[in-house]
Design a protein around this motif. Structure first.
Motif, PDB file in Angstrom:
ATOM      1  N   ALA A 177      42.978  35.975  35.478  1.00  0.00           N
ATOM      2  CA  ALA A 177      42.296  36.284  36.734  1.00  0.00           C
ATOM      3  C   ALA A 177      41.174  37.287  36.484  1.00  0.00           C
ATOM      4  O   ALA A 177      41.251  38.099  35.549  1.00  0.00           O
ATOM      5  CB  ALA A 177      43.285  36.850  37.735  1.00  0.00           C
ATOM      6  N   PRO A 178      40.114  37.262  37.288  1.00  0.00           N
ATOM      7  CA  PRO A 178      38.986  38.181  37.083  1.00  0.00           C
ATOM      8  C   PRO A 178      39.428  39.642  37.082  1.00  0.00           C
ATOM      9  O   PRO A 178      40.284  40.034  37.895  1.00  0.00           O
ATOM     10  CB  PRO A 178      38.075  37.885  38.281  1.00  0.00           C
ATOM     11  CG  PRO A 178      38.426  36.501  38.696  1.00  0.00           C
ATOM     12  CD  PRO A 178      39.885  36.349  38.416  1.00  0.00           C
ATOM     13  N   PRO A 179      38.878  40.467  36.201  1.00  0.00           N
ATOM     14  CA  PRO A 179      39.216  41.896  36.180  1.00  0.00           C
ATOM     15  C   PRO A 179      38.929  42.532  37.537  1.00  0.00           C
ATOM     16  O   PRO A 179      37.930  42.225  38.183  1.00  0.00           O
ATOM     17  CB  PRO A 179      38.276  42.459  35.097  1.00  0.00           C
ATOM     18  CG  PRO A 179      37.911  41.284  34.246  1.00  0.00           C
ATOM     19  CD  PRO A 179      37.891  40.097  35.166  1.00  0.00           C
ATOM     20  N   GLY A 180      39.823  43.388  37.955  1.00  0.00           N
ATOM     21  CA  GLY A 180      39.619  44.106  39.208  1.00  0.00           C
ATOM     22  C   GLY A 180      40.132  43.391  40.446  1.00  0.00           C
ATOM     23  O   GLY A 180      40.168  43.990  41.534  1.00  0.00           O
ATOM     24  N   GLN A 181      40.533  42.139  40.324  1.00  0.00           N
ATOM     25  CA  GLN A 181      40.961  41.389  41.508  1.00  0.00           C
ATOM     26  C   GLN A 181      42.219  41.991  42.127  1.00  0.00           C
ATOM     27  O   GLN A 181      42.321  42.124  43.354  1.00  0.00           O
ATOM     28  CB  GLN A 181      41.200  39.924  41.150  1.00  0.00           C
ATOM     29  CG  GLN A 181      41.531  39.041  42.349  1.00  0.00           C
ATOM     30  CD  GLN A 181      41.487  37.560  41.997  1.00  0.00           C
ATOM     31  OE1 GLN A 181      40.674  37.118  41.211  1.00  0.00           O
ATOM     32  NE2 GLN A 181      42.389  36.784  42.581  1.00  0.00           N
ATOM     33  N   GLN A 182      43.177  42.370  41.277  1.00  0.00           N
ATOM     34  CA  GLN A 182      44.407  42.929  41.818  1.00  0.00           C
ATOM     35  C   GLN A 182      44.141  44.279  42.486  1.00  0.00           C
ATOM     36  O   GLN A 182      44.684  44.571  43.554  1.00  0.00           O
ATOM     37  CB  GLN A 182      45.474  43.075  40.734  1.00  0.00           C
ATOM     38  CG  GLN A 182      46.763  43.685  41.281  1.00  0.00           C
ATOM     39  CD  GLN A 182      47.960  43.540  40.379  1.00  0.00           C
ATOM     40  OE1 GLN A 182      48.995  43.033  40.799  1.00  0.00           O
ATOM     41  NE2 GLN A 182      47.859  43.994  39.149  1.00  0.00           N
TER      42      GLN A 182
END
Length: 323
Positions: free
Chosen positions: A82-87
């Motif tokens: 998943a894209p970095p920072g999404q969480q």
């Protein structure tokens, strides 16, 4: 924020995915929860009947805050890629929407084990993620440690070293190191049971409540087994015996280091080998049943049949093990 002593409204990111679909299914089956899938506008994922859907734009966090309004809990399931920072975006939105409980994207071996978190690259960020939830100050996390997904992992030859199709296996050390591991349905049941607990104790039972697990890890598993145990199940499922297979041995630390080297060269198989091999080190990092104990009984989780799970893995390996 929950208005009673029970969680009613649950939002799930990844509700139609491999693991999230099982969490969604079992939450719905309790009859106690309204389930909302948080999805991108372009998502084509099919959702089961009874699931609400809120579409969001990660480039506009206000859409996520709006989607999370009125939710008691947020369950996050995201791909390793998943894209970095999404969480973190989801954490901030949950805090802004006053969501009381967050189950972060862990679904892994023990994320409190220092050696495992240090050495298995996909797990490096997990302590920081939990810390971020605490720093935001609104939500409390519960991290679910369930080990690797059995039917996913056994289907990937570079994960547990067992290539069912080719009848080839690499045993790590002697193949006897135990680890705790779960099927997707078992973790679905665990999430549903966990979020069905009273928030505060009721009826004099001080143990069966969510507050017991506030800012802590919950440990659940389907099996605590060795590579050799998996192999024996594969024999039964495929109707083969050890002499039908080509078997090699490889030291755990050697396999782990080679996996790191290959990963740095862009080899995806190296990524799998370094991550999975780390739980077979002799520090028992993968065996959280022994080190921490399980909450299976408290959550009413059933005993499962390993051969059924192995059949599911065999089918996945025939189709698309990485999907």
């Amino acid at each position: 924020m929950a208005s009673s002593n029970f969680i009613k409204n649950v939002a799930i990111v990844g509700a139609g995915g491999n693991s999230g679909s099982h969490m969604t299914k079992f939450l719905l089956e309790t009859g106690k929860h309204n389930v909302t899938a948080i999805t991108r506008a372009d998502s084509k994922t099919k959702l089961p009947p009874g699931v609400n859907m809120k579409q969001v734009d990660y480039a506009d966090p206000s859409t996520i805050v709006e989607a999370l309004q009125g939710q008691d809990a947020l369950v996050i399931t995201l791909s390793t890629f998943a894209p970095p920072g999404q969480q973190e975006t989801l954490f901030k939105a949950a805090a802004d929407a006053n969501v009381s409980w967050v189950l972060p994207n862990e679904w892994s071996p023990d994320s409190t084990h220092e050696g495992l978190i240090r050495d298995a690259i996909p797990f490096n960020h997990m302590p920081d993620a939990r810390k971020k939830i605490e720093e935001l100050g609104m939500s409390s996390y519960i991290a679910v440690s369930c080990g690797f997904w059995y039917e996913w992992s056994l289907a990937i030859p570079d994960a547990f070293g067992i290539n069912i199709a080719k009848r080839e296996a690499t045993l790590i050390d002697d193949g006897e190191t135990k680890m705790s591991i779960s099927t997707w349905p078992q973790v679905g049941r665990a999430v549903a049971a966990l979020l069905s607990l009273p928030i505060q104790p009721e009826g004099g039972d001080q143990w069966r409540c969510l507050d017991r697990f506030r800012k802590r890890n919950v440990y659940v598993a389907s099996f605590t087994i060795s590579q050799r145990d998996m192999f024996e199940s594969v024999f039964r499922v495929t109707g083969t015996k050890e002499s039908d297979w080509k078997i090699t041995h490889e030291p755990a630390e050697q396999r782990y280091k080679k996996g790191l080297e290959d990963m740095k060269k862009g080899d995806r198989s190296g990524f799998a080998r370094q991550m999975y091999t780390r739980v077979f080190f002799k520090d028992e990092s993968g065996n959280f049943e022994k080190r921490k104990g399980l909450q299976n009984e408290l959550l009413g989780l059933p005993r499962e049949n390993i051969d059924d799970a192995t059949r599911a893995a065999e089918q996945r390996q025939k189709e698309s093990p990485w999907a």
